[in-house]
Write a protein that holds these residues in place. Structure first.
Motif, PDB file in Angstrom:
ATOM      1  N   TRP A  39       6.130  -7.201 -11.277  1.00  0.00           N
ATOM      2  CA  TRP A  39       6.629  -5.986 -10.625  1.00  0.00           C
ATOM      3  C   TRP A  39       6.135  -4.714 -11.323  1.00  0.00           C
ATOM      4  O   TRP A  39       5.878  -4.727 -12.516  1.00  0.00           O
ATOM      5  CB  TRP A  39       8.166  -6.006 -10.628  1.00  0.00           C
ATOM      6  N   PRO A  40       6.073  -3.631 -10.554  1.00  0.00           N
ATOM      7  CA  PRO A  40       5.585  -2.365 -11.128  1.00  0.00           C
ATOM      8  C   PRO A  40       6.446  -1.874 -12.277  1.00  0.00           C
ATOM      9  O   PRO A  40       5.941  -1.242 -13.206  1.00  0.00           O
ATOM     10  CB  PRO A  40       5.655  -1.378  -9.955  1.00  0.00           C
ATOM     11  N   TRP A  41       7.755  -2.149 -12.220  1.00  0.00           N
ATOM     12  CA  TRP A  41       8.601  -1.624 -13.303  1.00  0.00           C
ATOM     13  C   TRP A  41       8.395  -2.385 -14.616  1.00  0.00           C
ATOM     14  O   TRP A  41       8.843  -1.953 -15.659  1.00  0.00           O
ATOM     15  CB  TRP A  41      10.082  -1.620 -12.905  1.00  0.00           C
ATOM     16  N   GLN A  42       7.694  -3.522 -14.525  1.00  0.00           N
ATOM     17  CA  GLN A  42       7.379  -4.225 -15.774  1.00  0.00           C
ATOM     18  C   GLN A  42       6.108  -3.646 -16.406  1.00  0.00           C
ATOM     19  O   GLN A  42       5.984  -3.577 -17.619  1.00  0.00           O
ATOM     20  CB  GLN A  42       7.203  -5.722 -15.509  1.00  0.00           C
ATOM     21  N   ASP A  43       5.171  -3.291 -15.550  1.00  0.00           N
ATOM     22  CA  ASP A  43       3.937  -2.657 -16.022  1.00  0.00           C
ATOM     23  C   ASP A  43       3.324  -1.907 -14.834  1.00  0.00           C
ATOM     24  O   ASP A  43       2.851  -2.519 -13.877  1.00  0.00           O
ATOM     25  CB  ASP A  43       2.967  -3.718 -16.551  1.00  0.00           C
ATOM     26  N   TRP A  44       3.370  -0.588 -14.903  1.00  0.00           N
ATOM     27  CA  TRP A  44       2.973   0.235 -13.757  1.00  0.00           C
ATOM     28  C   TRP A  44       1.492   0.050 -13.411  1.00  0.00           C
ATOM     29  O   TRP A  44       1.104   0.014 -12.241  1.00  0.00           O
ATOM     30  CB  TRP A  44       3.293   1.704 -14.039  1.00  0.00           C
TER      31      TRP A  44
ATOM     32  N   GLU B  31      -0.741  -2.508 -14.504  1.00  0.00           N
ATOM     33  CA  GLU B  31      -1.250  -3.880 -14.351  1.00  0.00           C
ATOM     34  C   GLU B  31      -0.135  -4.776 -13.854  1.00  0.00           C
ATOM     35  O   GLU B  31       0.517  -5.453 -14.645  1.00  0.00           O
ATOM     36  CB  GLU B  31      -1.756  -4.403 -15.707  1.00  0.00           C
ATOM     37  N   ASN B  32       0.127  -4.760 -12.566  1.00  0.00           N
ATOM     38  CA  ASN B  32       1.141  -5.684 -12.055  1.00  0.00           C
ATOM     39  C   ASN B  32       0.606  -6.379 -10.806  1.00  0.00           C
ATOM     40  O   ASN B  32      -0.291  -5.886 -10.116  1.00  0.00           O
ATOM     41  CB  ASN B  32       2.454  -4.955 -11.771  1.00  0.00           C
ATOM     42  N   LEU B  33       1.168  -7.544 -10.544  1.00  0.00           N
ATOM     43  CA  LEU B  33       0.636  -8.372  -9.469  1.00  0.00           C
ATOM     44  C   LEU B  33       0.931  -7.795  -8.083  1.00  0.00           C
ATOM     45  O   LEU B  33       0.138  -7.960  -7.163  1.00  0.00           O
ATOM     46  CB  LEU B  33       1.210  -9.792  -9.575  1.00  0.00           C
ATOM     47  N   LEU B  34       2.067  -7.090  -7.920  1.00  0.00           N
ATOM     48  CA  LEU B  34       2.430  -6.572  -6.591  1.00  0.00           C
ATOM     49  C   LEU B  34       1.400  -5.549  -6.106  1.00  0.00           C
ATOM     50  O   LEU B  34       0.843  -5.693  -5.002  1.00  0.00           O
ATOM     51  CB  LEU B  34       3.824  -5.942  -6.637  1.00  0.00           C
ATOM     52  N   PHE B  35       1.115  -4.539  -6.927  1.00  0.00           N
ATOM     53  CA  PHE B  35       0.148  -3.515  -6.523  1.00  0.00           C
ATOM     54  C   PHE B  35      -1.235  -4.132  -6.324  1.00  0.00           C
ATOM     55  O   PHE B  35      -1.976  -3.776  -5.406  1.00  0.00           O
ATOM     56  CB  PHE B  35       0.076  -2.399  -7.580  1.00  0.00           C
ATOM     57  N   ASP B  36      -1.533  -5.049  -7.219  1.00  0.00           N
ATOM     58  CA  ASP B  36      -2.840  -5.697  -7.160  1.00  0.00           C
ATOM     59  C   ASP B  36      -3.005  -6.465  -5.847  1.00  0.00           C
ATOM     60  O   ASP B  36      -4.059  -6.432  -5.208  1.00  0.00           O
ATOM     61  CB  ASP B  36      -2.934  -6.672  -8.344  1.00  0.00           C
ATOM     62  N   HIS B  37      -1.925  -7.141  -5.468  1.00  0.00           N
ATOM     63  CA  HIS B  37      -1.912  -7.917  -4.219  1.00  0.00           C
ATOM     64  C   HIS B  37      -2.179  -7.002  -3.015  1.00  0.00           C
ATOM     65  O   HIS B  37      -3.049  -7.277  -2.181  1.00  0.00           O
ATOM     66  CB  HIS B  37      -0.540  -8.598  -4.126  1.00  0.00           C
ATOM     67  N   TYR B  38      -1.440  -5.868  -2.954  1.00  0.00           N
ATOM     68  CA  TYR B  38      -1.630  -4.925  -1.845  1.00  0.00           C
ATOM     69  C   TYR B  38      -3.046  -4.345  -1.849  1.00  0.00           C
ATOM     70  O   TYR B  38      -3.697  -4.263  -0.817  1.00  0.00           O
ATOM     71  CB  TYR B  38      -0.594  -3.796  -1.929  1.00  0.00           C
ATOM     72  N   ARG B  39      -3.485  -3.939  -3.045  1.00  0.00           N
ATOM     73  CA  ARG B  39      -4.806  -3.304  -3.136  1.00  0.00           C
ATOM     74  C   ARG B  39      -5.894  -4.257  -2.650  1.00  0.00           C
ATOM     75  O   ARG B  39      -6.735  -3.901  -1.829  1.00  0.00           O
ATOM     76  CB  ARG B  39      -5.071  -2.884  -4.591  1.00  0.00           C
ATOM     77  N   LYS B  40      -5.825  -5.480  -3.124  1.00  0.00           N
ATOM     78  CA  LYS B  40      -6.875  -6.439  -2.782  1.00  0.00           C
ATOM     79  C   LYS B  40      -6.867  -6.782  -1.297  1.00  0.00           C
ATOM     80  O   LYS B  40      -7.912  -6.839  -0.648  1.00  0.00           O
ATOM     81  CB  LYS B  40      -6.701  -7.718  -3.603  1.00  0.00           C
TER      82      LYS B  40
END
Lengths: 320, 707
Positions: free
Chosen positions: A64-69, A71-80
């Protein structure tokens, strides 16, 4: 028109973003990445190899973003996903986009003939049963349609492979060869099975549409003017039943690219349907994610295309 | 509301367009057919087209040009994840890498138990003991060996893209095994090489410290990191491997693709960039075949490699490049010895087609389109009768090959557990012995494996040194009465736990949560219920189970082990305390620890085969028999069917492909395929006739009404 399309596209974007979030929940939070790694590397893989795999596939980051703004899997997933950077398969590290490109041809070679032939078979058949409405031909037709719909596609596949492939030896039991000389031989059986398994539902649907149209005033007018029944069915009823037919066809077109799961898997056709089944069987989550995402995109596209196509075939329909 | 408006407009519009449509129709398709005679001609044309297409019907899945060539046809259900010899560790992958890559040593094709012989090496390695318990293995490579032609190589003087194989290519591959980025599953085994672990650590450190270093090509990084101390190349063709501790089994690893020569050019070239495939999917080796076509979704083709030393230098009569001249009576009887001394490979190509489902695959085998097949469950009874083939299969000229796999399946007890483990002393030993006596492996095999398999008496399967066919484990012959007595002696009369007054309750952890998997586990729990023991099944995912293993939170489980090489060490190390799961993260999931067993294991491991080694193995097996950390279940038995035109089939047990030894009689195959696949056409004509009988009266009526 433009505003309408934009509004529909806007709804579509919302749907796609929602699907992406659900995908994230399903594929990242419920399944442990270690499970995926172990599936990919085998049971004998030592913990160090598992860790390396997780790092190479970027599964070692926080969710989640609140764990690491940054480098997180959620943003990465959306971006990709939104940039169509599907990455590599969890099962064999091959680029997913390459596999999609390679699988589209075999899928279309099966689904396009299936759609076209399906229309050529089911529309005349449904016109025929509608023509003989409320006679024994109609009742027999409906009975056969319900029967055809009730039988599992799997049974058709196994039955056809046994009867036509093994006993009668007309066509290969399974396989695929893209060369023009061999392709028809391999497609004959899956197309036949696809037609038989789909014709029941299609005929029932089109029959209902044609019956509804045939009770309209313009049919009575045509009949009063002395037009024959066959002519009325073909040139009046069929023409005016185009909207529901078109809805069904236009909605189906985007999904032609996704292939036919069962037919491809059982007949050994290396298309996208087969690829999706493989991904499910091998816990290839990155490919599954991609296919579900592409499916949702195509669905939204199909909806918008259907709405626009109404206006094109029927000048009375105005999209506002 | 809108819908209503649309319908209203519908009528208005339609009246206008109806006339136009009618007029168009007059010049349309229907108007082209002007009467019954035209229709009859049309029908005749369609009929002729159908008859013509039926006569062209064929179920042959191969193009005509394949008919007479020496091509072996096989199938695969799913493509291997990788063909990189540093990471490929599955039978699927080895069926490709095993013939595309070649190794310094090979296994003799006909001798059993399996025996090593020179492959790319001139001879077996020269073993020299060194000071400090170290050992040096010297391999001498044959000269004038070439890699297969490939785009990754520069054009040489002869206008070809290949180069000679040198010892540095094997050293390069060994360093790849150490590379943490590669993540080889066998890195731990090669950690026996002096300086191997230090090299891996140095690589990692350099990469972290210097991004420029990480950007270098792999072979440049390895050179810059200083290489592995225990891997030396005294000359272009000599390779010295120094182990820092005794590990004689290392020689077997030099018969596996992990240690094949790999050209650095291939690693640098096949990166998946600029439209080039990845090295995982594009092997560049020096084996008897090359992967000439590779479509993971559809098929792959292995073609004879013209650069292989057996093809280029048949005059060498190299042991691994000719059909063996030594064999046993069965080899003579089956006609294999007629091939003695012939140059390999005997076939030109292997075409492997993807076939995901077992039933179509088996049916195509029965049609002659595959040369070999396993026996599927659905057809087992019609194919196998008694111990051999059914009369029908024999009539078709098919042959059955049976081979016991070098594996063992077992139920394990967690020896750290308070109830079934060592802390409970004699009582828990007796519980384990009783539970072992209750499980009937023969019955299990009959129910779940169609009787295929050999009930296991010890961890060692047939064909492995130390296996004794006459050995009978006292606790592996089912005996419920004796088992009940043991339970009483253990303090659990009728299975009742004296502390609770209720049935002794244990837990069986399994990751096989499918219906079939759970049924198998229930077979065991039902057997133990006869002793009054209530064993609960706890289904978990594989990963959750691994976590439980790490934490020691389990009592009973089932595992299997397939040999990497034919040595008892590869099975008995599973019970060595230094491989304990809880303490060392090793594969000894029972955490079995016995000082005498360990002592014998260490001695046996370092010893060559001989009477002393046999005596040590026997004592180790007797310890296992008494202590019962395992209930040995069975060794699998593979049944394979082969067409009569396929020659020289002799399974080797380990995942070693033997395509180069196979031969094909293409004329016999072609004749049989034709005879077996003549299309049955009469139902088509019957269908056509039925169609005509339905359609013609209707259409004739239509025309009649129209006139």
């Amino acid at each position: 028109m433009g505003a309408y399309v934009l509004r529909r596209l806007g709804y579509g974007v919302g749907v796609v973003l929602g699907v992406l979030f659900l995908l994230f929940l399903l594929f990242f939070t419920i399944t442990a990445p270690e499970d995926i790694a172990r599936k990919a590397l085998g049971d004998k893989a030592p913990p160090e190899a598992i860790q390396t795999w997780l790092e190479n596939h970027e599964y070692d980051r926080p969710l989640w973003p609140w764990q690491d703004w940054d480098e997180n899997l959620l943003f990465d997933h959306y971006r990709k996903m939104l940039t169509f950077d599907f990455g590599v398969s969890d099962a064999d590290d091959s680029p997913i986009i390459d596999r999609i490109k390679a699988g589209m041809g075999p899928s279309l070679s099966l689904t396009v003939p299936l759609l076209v032939l399906g229309l050529f078979v089911s529309i005349p058949l449904s016109l025929l049963v509608a023509f003989f409405r409320e006679t024994y031909i109609d009742r027999m037709g409906v009975f056969l349609c319900v029967l055809a719909m009730s039988v599992s596609t799997l049974l058709y596949i196994i039955g056809a492979q046994f009867l036509i492939g093994k006993v009668l030896r007309w066509y290969p039991i399974s396989g695929f060869d893209a060369s023009l000389a061999m392709l028809p031989r391999f497609l004959a059986l899956p197309v036949l099975v696809g037609l038989i398994s789909g014709v029941g539902g299609d005929v029932r649907f089109y029959r209902t549409v044609f019956l509804e149209e045939s009770s309209r005033d313009f049919v009575r007018t045509a009949r009063a003017k002395g037009a024959g029944e066959a002519r009325i069915m073909i040139f009046h009823v069929l023409r005016n039943a185009m909207i529901p037919i078109l809805t069904r066809v236009v909605l189906a077109i985007p999904f032609l690219f996704m292939g036919a799961l069962l037919l491809e898997a059982f007949f050994g056709i290396p298309g996208l349907g087969s690829m999706t089944v493989d991904a499910i069987q091998s816990n290839d989550f990155s490919t599954m994610r991609t296919m579900v995402y592409i499916g949702s995109l195509l669905f939204v596209f199909g909806q918008v295309a259907t709405d626009i196509s109404y206006g094109l075939v029927d000048p009375r329909v105005s999209v506002e | 509301m809108k819908h209503e408006q649309m319908s209203g407009g519908h009528r208005a519009v339609n009246a206008g367009c109806a006339k136009t449509t009618l007029r168009r129709a007059q010049g349309g398709v229907l108007s082209a057919i002007r009467g019954p005679s035209d229709f009859a001609s049309c029908l005749l044309g369609i009929g002729l087209a159908i008859i013509f297409s039926l006569s062209a019907c064929s179920n042959d899945p191969y193009p005509p040009e394949d008919g007479e060539a020496k091509v072996l046809y096989s199938s695969f259900d799913a493509a291997p994840r990788t063909l990189d010899p540093a990471t490929a560790y599955t039978t699927k992958a080895h069926s490709v890498t095993g013939v595309v890559y070649d190794t310094l040593l090979k296994y003799h094709f006909l001798k059993r138990p399996l025996e090593l012989m020179p492959g790319l090496a001139v001879d077996l390695p020269l073993v020299t003991p060194l000071e400090g318990g170290r050992t040096r293995y010297r391999f001498t490579l044959r000269e004038d060996l070439l890699f297969a032609d490939d785009d990754c190589f520069e054009l040489n003087g002869e206008g070809r893209r290949t180069r000679e194989i040198v010892s540095a290519d094997i050293a390069f591959q060994l360093m790849r095994l150490a590379d943490p980025l590669i993540g080889s599953p066998v890195a731990e085994t090669f950690a026996n090489i002096d300086g191997f672990v230090e090299f891996a650590a140095a690589l990692e450190a350099y990469r972290e410290e210097d991004p420029a270093f990480a950007d270098l090509a792999a072979h440049e990084q390895y050179a810059a990191a200083g290489g592995v101390r225990g891997i030396e190349m005294p000359s272009r063709y000599v390779l010295d491997i120094t182990l820092h501790r005794a590990y004689p089994q290392i020689k077997y690893w030099f018969a596996m693709e992990f240690t094949t020569p790999v050209p650095w050019e291939a690693i640098a070239y096949y990166t998946g960039q600029d439209g080039r495939p990845r090295f995982d999917d594009h092997p560049v080796g020096a084996g008897p075949f090359v992967l000439s076509e590779y479509d993971k979704q559809s098929r792959y083709v292995l073609s004879k490699n013209p650069n292989w030393y057996g093809v280029r230098h048949p005059e060498w009569k190299a042991p691994a490049a000719i059909f063996p001249t030594e064999g046993d009576e069965e080899d003579r009887r089956s006609g294999r010895m007629a091939y003695a001394g012939r140059s390999l490979p005997l076939i030109d190509r292997v075409v492997v087609v993807r076939e995901k489902e077992s039933i179509p695959r088996f049916n195509k085998f029965l049609q002659g389109y595959y040369d070999a097949s396993g026996v599927i469950k659905e057809s087992f009874d019609s194919v196998i009768q008694g111990d051999g083939l059914s009369a029908e299969m024999e009539g078709l000229g098919m042959r059955l090959g049976k081979a016991v796999s070098p594996d063992v399946f077992y139920i394990g007890f967690n020896m750290n557990d308070e109830v079934v483990g060592r802390s409970n002393g004699e009582s828990s030993r007796k519980i384990r012995q009783a539970m072992s006596l209750a499980v009937d492996s023969e019955e299990f095999l009959r129910i779940f494996q169609n009787g295929r398999g050999v009930p296991a008496q010890s961890p060692l399967p047939p064909g492995i040194y130390g296996y004794e066919s006459g050995y009978e484990n006292t606790f592996r012959r089912p005996n419920i009465e004796r088992a009940k007595e043991l339970m009483t002696e253990a303090g659990y009369q009728n299975g009742i736990d004296p502390t609770t007054g209720e049935a002794l309750t244990l837990t069986f952890d399994t990751s096989s949560t499918s219906t079939a998997g759970l049924n198998q586990v229930r077979f065991y729990t039902n057997a133990w219920r006869q002793l009054g023991i209530d064993v609960q099944i706890d289904g978990t995912t594989y990963n959750q189970f691994q976590e439980k293993l790490r934490q020691g939170d389990y009592q009973i489980f089932q595992f299997g082990w397939v040999a990497d090489y034919p040595d008892p060490e590869n099975f008995l190390f599973l019970l060595w305390s230094k491989m304990g799961k809880s303490d060392f993260g090793g594969p000894n999931a029972t955490n079995f620890s016995d000082a005498r067993f360990d002592e014998l294991f260490v001695s046996m491991k370092a010893r060559d085969n001989g009477p002393q080694r046999i005596a040590e193995i026997e004592e180790m097996l007797s310890i296992l028999e008494r202590e019962r950390p395992w209930i040995e279940l069975f060794h699998r038995e593979d049944y394979s069917l082969y067409q009569g035109w396929v020659k020289n089939v002799k399974p080797m047990g380990l995942s070693i492909p033997t395509y180069q030894y196979r031969d094909i009689d293409p004329t016999s195959r072609s004749d049989k395929r034709k005879a077996w696949n003549e299309p049955v056409q009469w139902p088509a004509y019957l269908l056509l006739l039925a169609g005509v009988m339905v359609i013609v009266p209707g259409v004739l009526t239509y025309f009649k009404e129209r006139q």
